[in-house]
Scaffold this motif. Structure first.
Motif, PDB file in Angstrom:
ATOM      1  N   LEU A 172      15.242  -4.452   1.434  1.00  0.00           N
ATOM      2  CA  LEU A 172      15.555  -5.695   0.751  1.00  0.00           C
ATOM      3  C   LEU A 172      16.067  -5.357  -0.649  1.00  0.00           C
ATOM      4  O   LEU A 172      15.592  -4.393  -1.264  1.00  0.00           O
ATOM      5  N   PRO A 173      17.016  -6.129  -1.156  1.00  0.00           N
ATOM      6  CA  PRO A 173      17.502  -5.871  -2.515  1.00  0.00           C
ATOM      7  C   PRO A 173      16.361  -5.971  -3.530  1.00  0.00           C
ATOM      8  O   PRO A 173      15.419  -6.745  -3.344  1.00  0.00           O
ATOM      9  N   ASP A 174      16.456  -5.186  -4.597  1.00  0.00           N
ATOM     10  CA  ASP A 174      15.410  -5.165  -5.622  1.00  0.00           C
ATOM     11  C   ASP A 174      15.156  -6.535  -6.226  1.00  0.00           C
ATOM     12  O   ASP A 174      14.027  -6.843  -6.602  1.00  0.00           O
ATOM     13  N   GLU A 175      16.191  -7.358  -6.315  1.00  0.00           N
ATOM     14  CA  GLU A 175      16.017  -8.679  -6.936  1.00  0.00           C
ATOM     15  C   GLU A 175      15.350  -9.695  -6.007  1.00  0.00           C
ATOM     16  O   GLU A 175      14.980 -10.777  -6.425  1.00  0.00           O
ATOM     17  N   VAL A 176      15.172  -9.331  -4.747  1.00  0.00           N
ATOM     18  CA  VAL A 176      14.500 -10.199  -3.776  1.00  0.00           C
ATOM     19  C   VAL A 176      13.043  -9.777  -3.681  1.00  0.00           C
ATOM     20  O   VAL A 176      12.738  -8.611  -3.459  1.00  0.00           O
ATOM     21  N   LEU A 177      12.145 -10.735  -3.855  1.00  0.00           N
ATOM     22  CA  LEU A 177      10.718 -10.441  -3.743  1.00  0.00           C
ATOM     23  C   LEU A 177      10.113 -11.375  -2.711  1.00  0.00           C
ATOM     24  O   LEU A 177       9.933 -12.559  -2.952  1.00  0.00           O
ATOM     25  N   GLU A 178       9.867 -10.828  -1.529  1.00  0.00           N
ATOM     26  CA  GLU A 178       9.274 -11.581  -0.429  1.00  0.00           C
ATOM     27  C   GLU A 178       7.789 -11.230  -0.346  1.00  0.00           C
ATOM     28  O   GLU A 178       7.392 -10.128  -0.716  1.00  0.00           O
ATOM     29  N   PRO A 179       6.962 -12.140   0.176  1.00  0.00           N
ATOM     30  CA  PRO A 179       5.562 -11.772   0.403  1.00  0.00           C
ATOM     31  C   PRO A 179       5.490 -10.647   1.441  1.00  0.00           C
ATOM     32  O   PRO A 179       6.105 -10.732   2.496  1.00  0.00           O
ATOM     33  N   SER A 180       4.791  -9.587   1.103  1.00  0.00           N
ATOM     34  CA  SER A 180       4.670  -8.443   2.011  1.00  0.00           C
ATOM     35  C   SER A 180       3.505  -8.670   2.959  1.00  0.00           C
ATOM     36  O   SER A 180       2.399  -8.963   2.533  1.00  0.00           O
ATOM     37  N   GLU A 181       3.784  -8.512   4.247  1.00  0.00           N
ATOM     38  CA  GLU A 181       2.738  -8.654   5.247  1.00  0.00           C
ATOM     39  C   GLU A 181       1.969  -7.355   5.432  1.00  0.00           C
ATOM     40  O   GLU A 181       0.879  -7.347   5.987  1.00  0.00           O
ATOM     41  N   LEU A 182       2.552  -6.266   4.953  1.00  0.00           N
ATOM     42  CA  LEU A 182       1.933  -4.956   5.063  1.00  0.00           C
ATOM     43  C   LEU A 182       2.301  -4.167   3.818  1.00  0.00           C
ATOM     44  O   LEU A 182       3.462  -4.128   3.419  1.00  0.00           O
ATOM     45  N   ILE A 183       1.306  -3.546   3.181  1.00  0.00           N
ATOM     46  CA  ILE A 183       1.537  -2.726   1.995  1.00  0.00           C
ATOM     47  C   ILE A 183       1.070  -1.313   2.307  1.00  0.00           C
ATOM     48  O   ILE A 183      -0.078  -1.096   2.679  1.00  0.00           O
ATOM     49  N   LEU A 184       2.001  -0.362   2.149  1.00  0.00           N
ATOM     50  CA  LEU A 184       1.712   1.044   2.405  1.00  0.00           C
ATOM     51  C   LEU A 184       1.666   1.801   1.079  1.00  0.00           C
ATOM     52  O   LEU A 184       2.331   1.420   0.117  1.00  0.00           O
ATOM     53  N   PRO A 185       0.900   2.883   1.032  1.00  0.00           N
ATOM     54  CA  PRO A 185       0.777   3.634  -0.215  1.00  0.00           C
ATOM     55  C   PRO A 185       2.063   4.362  -0.588  1.00  0.00           C
ATOM     56  O   PRO A 185       2.933   4.595   0.257  1.00  0.00           O
ATOM     57  N   ALA A 186       2.152   4.743  -1.855  1.00  0.00           N
ATOM     58  CA  ALA A 186       3.270   5.551  -2.335  1.00  0.00           C
ATOM     59  C   ALA A 186       3.216   6.930  -1.684  1.00  0.00           C
ATOM     60  O   ALA A 186       2.140   7.386  -1.266  1.00  0.00           O
ATOM     61  N   PRO A 187       4.344   7.614  -1.597  1.00  0.00           N
ATOM     62  CA  PRO A 187       4.375   8.935  -0.962  1.00  0.00           C
ATOM     63  C   PRO A 187       3.441   9.955  -1.614  1.00  0.00           C
ATOM     64  O   PRO A 187       2.960  10.868  -0.951  1.00  0.00           O
ATOM     65  N   ASP A 188       3.184   9.798  -2.891  1.00  0.00           N
ATOM     66  CA  ASP A 188       2.331  10.761  -3.590  1.00  0.00           C
ATOM     67  C   ASP A 188       0.874  10.316  -3.697  1.00  0.00           C
ATOM     68  O   ASP A 188       0.078  10.918  -4.413  1.00  0.00           O
ATOM     69  N   ALA A 189       0.502   9.275  -2.952  1.00  0.00           N
ATOM     70  CA  ALA A 189      -0.888   8.788  -2.982  1.00  0.00           C
ATOM     71  C   ALA A 189      -1.833   9.873  -2.480  1.00  0.00           C
ATOM     72  O   ALA A 189      -1.504  10.633  -1.572  1.00  0.00           O
ATOM     73  N   THR A 190      -2.995   9.916  -3.085  1.00  0.00           N
ATOM     74  CA  THR A 190      -3.995  10.900  -2.660  1.00  0.00           C
ATOM     75  C   THR A 190      -4.763  10.377  -1.453  1.00  0.00           C
ATOM     76  O   THR A 190      -4.760   9.178  -1.163  1.00  0.00           O
ATOM     77  N   LEU A 191      -5.461  11.281  -0.813  1.00  0.00           N
ATOM     78  CA  LEU A 191      -6.289  10.918   0.332  1.00  0.00           C
ATOM     79  C   LEU A 191      -7.322   9.865  -0.084  1.00  0.00           C
ATOM     80  O   LEU A 191      -7.533   8.889   0.622  1.00  0.00           O
ATOM     81  N   ASP A 192      -7.932  10.036  -1.254  1.00  0.00           N
ATOM     82  CA  ASP A 192      -8.928   9.068  -1.732  1.00  0.00           C
ATOM     83  C   ASP A 192      -8.309   7.712  -2.034  1.00  0.00           C
ATOM     84  O   ASP A 192      -8.911   6.674  -1.761  1.00  0.00           O
ATOM     85  N   GLU A 193      -7.100   7.690  -2.588  1.00  0.00           N
ATOM     86  CA  GLU A 193      -6.428   6.417  -2.869  1.00  0.00           C
ATOM     87  C   GLU A 193      -6.118   5.667  -1.577  1.00  0.00           C
ATOM     88  O   GLU A 193      -6.284   4.448  -1.505  1.00  0.00           O
ATOM     89  N   VAL A 194      -5.694   6.391  -0.571  1.00  0.00           N
ATOM     90  CA  VAL A 194      -5.377   5.753   0.707  1.00  0.00           C
ATOM     91  C   VAL A 194      -6.659   5.289   1.395  1.00  0.00           C
ATOM     92  O   VAL A 194      -6.688   4.204   1.975  1.00  0.00           O
ATOM     93  N   ARG A 195      -7.722   6.077   1.293  1.00  0.00           N
ATOM     94  CA  ARG A 195      -9.010   5.646   1.855  1.00  0.00           C
ATOM     95  C   ARG A 195      -9.420   4.291   1.289  1.00  0.00           C
ATOM     96  O   ARG A 195      -9.941   3.444   2.004  1.00  0.00           O
ATOM     97  N   ALA A 196      -9.194   4.082  -0.007  1.00  0.00           N
ATOM     98  CA  ALA A 196      -9.570   2.830  -0.663  1.00  0.00           C
ATOM     99  C   ALA A 196      -8.743   1.655  -0.133  1.00  0.00           C
ATOM    100  O   ALA A 196      -9.185   0.505  -0.194  1.00  0.00           O
ATOM    101  N   MET A 197      -7.557   1.916   0.406  1.00  0.00           N
ATOM    102  CA  MET A 197      -6.691   0.859   0.917  1.00  0.00           C
ATOM    103  C   MET A 197      -6.997   0.499   2.370  1.00  0.00           C
ATOM    104  O   MET A 197      -6.547  -0.529   2.859  1.00  0.00           O
ATOM    105  N   LEU A 198      -7.736   1.354   3.049  1.00  0.00           N
ATOM    106  CA  LEU A 198      -7.931   1.196   4.495  1.00  0.00           C
ATOM    107  C   LEU A 198      -8.826   0.031   4.866  1.00  0.00           C
ATOM    108  O   LEU A 198      -9.835  -0.234   4.214  1.00  0.00           O
TER     109      LEU A 198
END
Length: 92
Positions: free
Chosen positions: A58-84
């Motif tokens: 989606l273009p950067d200027e478009v902000l839609e409600p996200s039905e799914l949020i995934l971690p950044a590529p550099d997220a740590t194992l602990d950061e992703v655990r907190a999102m689970l």
């Protein structure tokens, strides 16, 4: 469905792609539970690459409600655990 990768943006994906995403999510969950840092990095990268490959950005200027949020590529194992949730990053 709209998917956000934290720090990158949003992609629109057809529901038919969630079979592949769920498979990668299950693999990621197993690696996290076993503490497999190398496998976690590899599978997180594959999951994010699948969203980028299968989805339409989606273009950067478009902000839609996200039905799914995934971690950044550099997220740590602990950061992703907190999102689970109990079933991984992707419900279902």
């Amino acid at each position: 469905m709209i998917v956000r990768i934290m720090g990158e943006g949003q992609w629109k994906l057809a529901d038919s792609h969630f079979v592949e995403l769920n498979r990668l999510d299950d693999e990621l969950l197993e690696e996290m539970e076993s503490g497999d840092e190398e496998g976690f990095r590899r599978t997180l990268g594959a999951l994010l690459d699948a969203v980028r490959r299968l989805g339409s950005p989606l273009p950067d200027e478009v902000l839609e409600p996200s039905e799914l949020i995934l971690p950044a590529p550099d997220a740590t194992l602990d950061e992703v655990r907190a999102m689970l949730s109990g079933n991984g990053l992707i419900p279902g």
